[in-house]
Every structure is written in structure tokens, then in C-alpha cells.
Design an enzyme around this catalytic site. Sequence first.
Site, mmCIF file in Angstrom:
data_model
loop_
_atom_site.group_PDB
_atom_site.id
_atom_site.type_symbol
_atom_site.label_atom_id
_atom_site.label_comp_id
_atom_site.label_asym_id
_atom_site.label_seq_id
_atom_site.Cartn_x
_atom_site.Cartn_y
_atom_site.Cartn_z
ATOM 1 N N ASN A 67 1.027 -1.334 -0.012
ATOM 2 C CA ASN A 67 -0.009 -0.038 0.112
ATOM 3 C C ASN A 67 0.806 1.259 0.170
ATOM 4 O OD1 ASN A 67 -2.463 -1.413 -0.072
ATOM 5 N ND2 ASN A 67 -2.771 -1.521 2.188
ATOM 6 N N ARG B 21 -1.603 -10.380 -5.595
ATOM 7 C CA ARG B 21 -1.643 -8.794 -5.939
ATOM 8 C C ARG B 21 -1.032 -8.294 -4.363
ATOM 9 N NH1 ARG B 21 -6.995 -6.231 -5.567
ATOM 10 N NH2 ARG B 21 -5.593 -4.466 -5.430
ATOM 11 N N ARG C 137 -17.026 3.332 -2.376
ATOM 12 C CA ARG C 137 -15.604 3.581 -2.487
ATOM 13 C C ARG C 137 -15.079 5.008 -3.523
ATOM 14 N NH1 ARG C 137 -11.657 -1.270 -2.887
ATOM 15 N NH2 ARG C 137 -10.084 0.212 -2.229
ATOM 16 N N PRO C 138 -15.990 6.146 -3.147
ATOM 17 C CA PRO C 138 -15.899 6.964 -4.349
ATOM 18 C C PRO C 138 -14.365 7.751 -4.570
ATOM 19 C CG PRO C 138 -16.801 7.933 -2.306
ATOM 20 C CD PRO C 138 -16.460 6.511 -2.268
ATOM 21 N N VAL C 139 -14.257 8.308 -5.621
ATOM 22 C CA VAL C 139 -13.277 9.131 -5.892
ATOM 23 C C VAL C 139 -13.389 10.456 -5.953
ATOM 24 C CG1 VAL C 139 -11.948 7.435 -7.351
ATOM 25 C CG2 VAL C 139 -13.354 9.243 -8.527
ATOM 26 N N ASP C 140 -14.483 10.961 -5.515
ATOM 27 C CA ASP C 140 -14.888 12.386 -5.318
ATOM 28 C C ASP C 140 -14.234 12.971 -4.245
ATOM 29 O OD1 ASP C 140 -16.076 10.933 -3.276
ATOM 30 O OD2 ASP C 140 -17.953 12.040 -3.135
ATOM 31 N N LEU C 141 -13.550 12.531 -3.335
ATOM 32 C CA LEU C 141 -12.664 13.235 -2.567
ATOM 33 C C LEU C 141 -11.579 13.609 -3.221
ATOM 34 C CD1 LEU C 141 -13.343 11.260 0.858
ATOM 35 C CD2 LEU C 141 -14.443 13.376 0.050
ATOM 36 N N ILE D 106 -15.443 -0.148 8.303
ATOM 37 C CA ILE D 106 -14.588 0.496 7.035
ATOM 38 C C ILE D 106 -15.324 0.507 5.746
ATOM 39 C CG2 ILE D 106 -12.517 1.164 6.096
ATOM 40 C CD1 ILE D 106 -12.477 1.751 9.219
ATOM 41 N N ARG E 1 -7.081 -0.234 -8.425
ATOM 42 C CA ARG E 1 -7.801 1.117 -7.917
ATOM 43 C C ARG E 1 -6.848 2.226 -7.668
ATOM 44 N NH1 ARG E 1 -12.671 3.219 -6.507
ATOM 45 N NH2 ARG E 1 -12.601 4.885 -4.821
ATOM 46 N N CYS F 57 -15.565 2.783 -12.191
ATOM 47 C CA CYS F 57 -16.591 2.987 -10.995
ATOM 48 C C CYS F 57 -17.207 4.284 -11.416
ATOM 49 C CB CYS F 57 -15.571 2.911 -9.771
ATOM 50 S SG CYS F 57 -14.755 4.556 -9.364
#
Length: 429
Positions: free
Chosen positions: A23, A402, A125-129, A332, A96, A120
Amino acid sequence: MDRIAITGGAQLHGTIPVSGAKNSAIKLMAASLLTDEPLRLTNMPRLADTRFLGKLLTRLGVNVAESDGPDGQQTILHAPEITSGFAPYDLVRQMRASFNVLGPLVARSGQAKVSLPGGCTIGARPVDLHLQALEALGAKIDLHEGYVYAQAPRGLKGAEITFPIVSVGATEHAMLAAVLADGVTVIHNAACEPELADLQDCLNAMGAKVEGAGTPTITITGVARLKGATHAVIPDRIEMGTYAVAAAMAGGEVRLTNARPGLIDALLDKLKEAGAGVEPTADGVIIRRNGHRLDSVDIETAPFPGFATDLQAQFMALMTTAKGESRIRETIFENRFMHAPELMRLGADISVSGGEARVRGVERLEGAEVMATDLRASVSLVIAGLVARGETTVSRIYHLDRGFERLEEKLGACGAQVRRIKGDGEPEL
């Protein structure tokens, strides 16, 4: 498609070296886009995810070279110029975290076109942030046909960014973009995971001015350019926790090296509460269990330094043979109990209601054919297989590849009877 077969019943005795953190490594690789000088990353894991990101970075103009250096596995990334600002769907969908190339591309070259990850939408699990942070830094964002078009032809500007919820990915993305912004950026309600501090250390070695990572407030003073650097990737706390649980599950004594036990205190406390022996060492930790059955304990996932959601599946496997009943609350991610039905195929007694699972310990698990549903679920099935009577076969292990490096080799060196069964080929993620 490859499978992993485990014959249960063998205790684990030996040493397992912990690899560099997946990560963290993938975000550090993205940082190579911010400089025209080489970035040398040591203690690098060799994983499907790092290979996927390497392919994407190569398309963007980064020369990616893996080798064995004087201090172990290393990757040298060099982007003398950005040859393309286009990250296509067929590459971004495979992982992602590859969406995080967007910020560095805009910061360095003023524009980018990056696919939304995995196709997506702005939702789960948005990417808006991520996009809100880039807009706060002055980028113009347009969404069209599954792609994000971002432009900042006059460069990014320092800003105040306040996240409504804690997001590791969005915090990292904002950091990667803000280091080249003009002025000061302050990130409020930032994630506090240790991978953030690792990214800060790497960026500062490259000449950035970042402080506060690991706390809820991060301050970044933008600089005109970054230079090359050498940085050692932090040890993987999820891999460390996974092998700690495996040792507690199978019994015996396992020494984990190249590890920082302070990164998984929440897990180690629960292992001690369950009855496992935990002994910190100069370079890691020793986990012991000699014969006795563990006690059931309850857990609730939480952001760092709480109990990591990425260790929840592994701990559920451990509780399947513990005495009594344990309650596992997942706070979470939604729908992160997909491993429960597969553990039940091995004889586990689990009931799931919403974000809580109840695990009633059984005397024995029985080997069976099971299927991995995601990265952490796949290794929870391997852990359960270590004690199941007979043979357990785990399919769809491309998920496992992965995030876990040489898993069969590491467990096998400690006496586990585990082997990979080669298939005809593996699907793309």
C-alpha cells in the site's frame, strides 16, 4: 488459473521476513512522476499490483527497472519527461490505486486524462474526495465517458483542504499533487495511517516540504521542483499481521523479521487477549502458541491505530476454532464479509447481519474447495486451511498474488504443507 493447496495439521516453526508494504510502494512509485531525476525505492515487494502500476507508469514516460541492489530488492523509476498524460481504462481498471497518477501528472505537466478506476462511478468507494482536493488546488475537472480530464495550465495553487470523512487514498493523492503547488496547502481530517508518513519521508527526501503526516493535519509548502532520491519502503503491516495470525492459528513459534510490531499493536493486543504468546524483538516480533486452544475475543475495525480492516478476514479465520463466540464489527467497508461463506464451507459456524459477524468456534475445520473473493479474503482461507483436516484448495488466487510476495515459500519454510497448482492461465484483474 492457479490454485493453492494446503494440507492442514502442521505447526509453524521458523522465521518469516516481512516484505515492503504494497500500500505504500504503489504510492511511492507514483511519486516518480513528480521529478525528472531517478527515484530509487528499496525494500520493494514484487507483486502483481506493483507490476500493473509499472506498466502504466511506463506508458506515461517512466523508465521502470527492477533489480537486486546492495540493500535488497529495488526499483529505479526515472521520468526525464512525461511522454503521455493519458491513463487508459484497460490499465487503470486493473488496480484502483493507479488512479493516483492523476495528481502528479497535473502537478508536473498541467494536464491529464485518467480513467475512473475499475469503471467505477462516483459512489461506493468514491473518488469524489480525490477530485474535490484537486479542484481545491485549482485544477479544472471534467468527467466525460468514464474519464477524468484535469487541467491546471498555470500550475496548482496551495489551498485549505478539509475532508468530510477520513480517506487514505484521497489524503495521499492530495499530498502528491500539493508538493509542486504554489503556496501552502493544509489538509484537515487527514488519514493517519503509517503509509502517509512513509510517503512524507520519501517526498521530503526528494526536496518537498511536508510535515504532519501521521496526524489529522498535514501542511505542505510547495516547491518549484523535486529531485531524485533513495527511499526504503516501510515494512508491510498487513503482511506482518497476516503471518502473526497464521502462527497463532497453526501453533508453534514464528519469528517475524524486518517488521515493526508497533504498526499492528491493535492486532497483537487481541492475539494476547486470545491467549497467543507475543514477544517483540529488535527487528520484529515472535508469535507462539503451543497446543492450547485460543479464547474468542471481539474486534471492531477502525482507522489507524485501530484494528485494520485489511486484517479482519484473517482474524475471523482465527476465531473459527477459538473457544466461545466472537463478534466482529466491520466499520470501514461495506460488504466485506464475503469470505464468511467460504470459511463456512470448511465447517466454520458464522452468521452475518449487516456490519457484524458472529463466529462460534468449532473443534475442527474440514478441508474443502473454496474460492477467494478478494485479496484479504484469499489469505484468510489459506490461514484456515493450515488447521483444517485434509486438504483445502483455494482458487482464484490471482487476488492473493496482488498483495502477498512468495507466500507459499514463506509458509513452507516454517513447515506448512502448502503448494501452488499451476493452471492454464490467469485472468487480468
